[in-house]
Motif scaffolding. Structure first.
Motif, short mmCIF file in Angstrom:
data_model
loop_
_atom_site.label_atom_id
_atom_site.label_comp_id
_atom_site.label_asym_id
_atom_site.label_seq_id
_atom_site.Cartn_x
_atom_site.Cartn_y
_atom_site.Cartn_z
N ALA A 1 -2.59 -33.68 23.89
CA ALA A 1 -1.97 -34.62 24.83
C ALA A 1 -2.72 -34.50 26.15
CB ALA A 1 -0.49 -34.33 25.01
N LYS A 2 -2.49 -35.45 27.06
CA LYS A 2 -3.18 -35.41 28.35
C LYS A 2 -2.83 -34.15 29.14
CE LYS A 2 -3.69 -40.42 28.95
NZ LYS A 2 -3.38 -41.58 29.80
N TRP A 3 -1.67 -33.60 28.87
CA TRP A 3 -1.20 -32.45 29.64
C TRP A 3 -1.22 -31.14 28.84
CZ3 TRP A 3 3.06 -29.98 27.56
CH2 TRP A 3 3.76 -30.69 26.59
N LEU A 4 -1.62 -31.18 27.55
CA LEU A 4 -1.52 -29.99 26.70
C LEU A 4 -2.80 -29.76 25.91
CD1 LEU A 4 0.23 -27.70 25.51
CD2 LEU A 4 1.01 -29.34 23.78
N THR A 5 -3.33 -28.54 26.00
CA THR A 5 -4.50 -28.11 25.23
C THR A 5 -4.12 -26.91 24.37
OG1 THR A 5 -6.06 -28.85 26.94
CG2 THR A 5 -6.86 -27.25 25.35
N LEU A 6 -4.46 -26.97 23.08
CA LEU A 6 -4.26 -25.86 22.16
C LEU A 6 -5.60 -25.20 21.89
CD1 LEU A 6 -1.77 -27.41 19.58
CD2 LEU A 6 -1.25 -26.16 21.70
N ARG A 7 -5.58 -23.86 21.73
CA ARG A 7 -6.82 -23.11 21.55
C ARG A 7 -6.74 -22.15 20.37
NH1 ARG A 7 -5.60 -22.45 26.90
NH2 ARG A 7 -4.84 -20.34 26.46
N LEU A 8 -7.89 -21.89 19.76
CA LEU A 8 -8.08 -20.82 18.80
C LEU A 8 -9.25 -19.97 19.27
CD1 LEU A 8 -7.75 -22.71 15.38
CD2 LEU A 8 -6.04 -21.24 16.47
N HIS A 9 -9.12 -18.66 19.16
CA HIS A 9 -10.21 -17.79 19.58
C HIS A 9 -10.40 -16.65 18.58
CE1 HIS A 9 -6.55 -16.13 21.59
NE2 HIS A 9 -7.06 -14.97 21.19
N ALA A 10 -11.62 -16.15 18.51
CA ALA A 10 -11.96 -15.05 17.61
C ALA A 10 -13.20 -14.36 18.15
CB ALA A 10 -12.20 -15.55 16.18
N GLY A 11 -13.29 -13.05 17.87
CA GLY A 11 -14.46 -12.32 18.36
C GLY A 11 -14.37 -10.84 18.04
N THR A 12 -14.94 -10.04 18.92
CA THR A 12 -15.00 -8.59 18.72
C THR A 12 -14.24 -7.87 19.82
OG1 THR A 12 -17.04 -8.37 20.00
CG2 THR A 12 -17.27 -8.80 17.64
N ALA B 1 -0.73 -25.75 29.51
CA ALA B 1 0.10 -26.93 29.77
C ALA B 1 0.08 -27.22 31.28
CB ALA B 1 1.53 -26.68 29.30
N LYS B 2 -0.32 -28.45 31.62
CA LYS B 2 -0.28 -28.89 33.02
C LYS B 2 1.09 -29.48 33.30
CE LYS B 2 -5.24 -29.93 32.96
NZ LYS B 2 -6.27 -30.99 33.10
N LEU B 3 1.92 -28.72 34.00
CA LEU B 3 3.31 -29.11 34.19
C LEU B 3 3.48 -30.14 35.30
CD1 LEU B 3 4.98 -25.60 33.86
CD2 LEU B 3 4.47 -27.28 32.08
N ILE B 4 2.81 -29.91 36.43
CA ILE B 4 2.93 -30.80 37.59
C ILE B 4 1.53 -31.01 38.18
CG2 ILE B 4 3.92 -31.11 39.90
CD1 ILE B 4 6.22 -29.33 39.07
N GLU B 5 1.25 -32.24 38.57
CA GLU B 5 -0.03 -32.55 39.21
C GLU B 5 0.20 -33.51 40.37
OE1 GLU B 5 -3.71 -35.17 37.81
OE2 GLU B 5 -3.71 -33.19 36.85
N TYR B 6 -0.42 -33.20 41.52
CA TYR B 6 -0.25 -34.04 42.71
C TYR B 6 -1.56 -34.06 43.48
CZ TYR B 6 1.71 -35.99 47.00
OH TYR B 6 1.97 -36.79 48.07
N GLU B 7 -1.97 -35.25 43.90
CA GLU B 7 -3.22 -35.40 44.64
C GLU B 7 -2.93 -35.66 46.11
OE1 GLU B 7 -7.44 -37.91 44.51
OE2 GLU B 7 -5.83 -38.35 43.09
#
Length: 257
Positions: free
Chosen positions: A90-101, A124-130
């Motif tokens: 969504a414009k306000w939500l990014t999901l991530r997967l990570h893996a490594g050592t 999650a970007k909850l509030i944004e104001y310019e």
């Protein structure tokens, strides 16, 4: 003859149907413009949108931590290196997967255990104001919520440990464009400053020969802050401080498609 009598009505019926269909097509050709005509459904059982924006990146973390094992406290040093893939659902939500050592050692670096790590998280970007007209506050202000869960394991010889790490933070972000207060920033797109509070929990198990014990880290709540430099709209470099019992440092690079 019976055969002749049965064929003539059929020919008459076919002629009538052909005439009716011809009149319908002349009156409303749009009815037959697509397969199925007017009786076909407007929607579909499955529909697909264009691909969402995604991102890739890499993280390095150095995390000195006080751990408690069987009532005794000692300082351990965790080093993690991850590859990360993110998807904007969504414009306000990014999901991530990570893996490594992951590399685990004590304060004197007398023993080092190496292993793997994997997990997932979100932003999650909850509030944004310019703000535009107040010179010293110009830019985009955001309140963001971050969360990560990671499973680790490390071993060396007969020594083995595994643990779960939970991290969360609520930060106030300020993205600066241009050159406010005579700060020269023409070579880059923007600069993001952020600070807030965070939570970190580590719980695991250790095994050495016949010895087994649970352990946990005394981290809990602390301060989170850092800076992220966008050389372009898509490419960024960042540095982050997480101050709990000891200070944890993170560096990362990311590209957002």
């Amino acid at each position: 003859m019976p055969g002749v009598v049965s064929i003539r009505p059929m020919k008459t019926t076919i002629s009538v149907l052909s005439a009716v269909l011809s009149l319908m097509f002349i009156a409303s050709p749009d009815l037959f413009a697509a397969s199925g005509g007017a009786v076909s459904p407007r929607g579909s059982l499955f529909s697909f949108e264009s691909p969402k924006a995604f991102s890739i990146g890499a993280f390095y973390e150095n995390a000195p931590t006080e751990v408690e094992i069987a009532g005794y406290k000692e300082k351990a040093i965790f080093q993690h290196m991850y590859g990360v893939v993110g998807l904007d659902v969504a414009k306000w939500l990014t999901l991530r997967l990570h893996a490594g050592t992951t590399i685990t050692g004590d304060d004197g670096d007398k023993s080092r255990l190496s292993g793997s790590a994997y997990g997932g998280g979100f932003t999650a970007k909850l509030i944004e104001y310019e703000i535009e007209k107040t010179r010293w506050m110009e830019g985009i202000w955001r309140i963001e919520l971050h969360g990560d869960f990671t499973k680790h394991d490390s071993s060396e010889g007969g020594n083995y440990t595994d643990w779960d790490e939970t991290f969360g933070s609520l930060t106030w972000n300020w993205e600066i464009f241009g050159a406010p207060n005579s700060l020269e920033m023409e070579p880059c797109h923007s600069l993001v400053l952020f600070a807030g509070s965070g939570y970190s929990g580590l719980d695991g198990n250790v095994k050495s020969g016949n010895y087994r014990s649970a352990w946990h880290a005394n981290r809990d709540f602390g301060f989170v802050g850092g800076v992220e430099l966008f050389l372009t709209k898509n490419l960024s470099f960042g540095w982050e401080l997480r101050d709990f019992e000891y200070s944890t440092y993170l560096a990362h690079v990311g590209y957002h498609f």
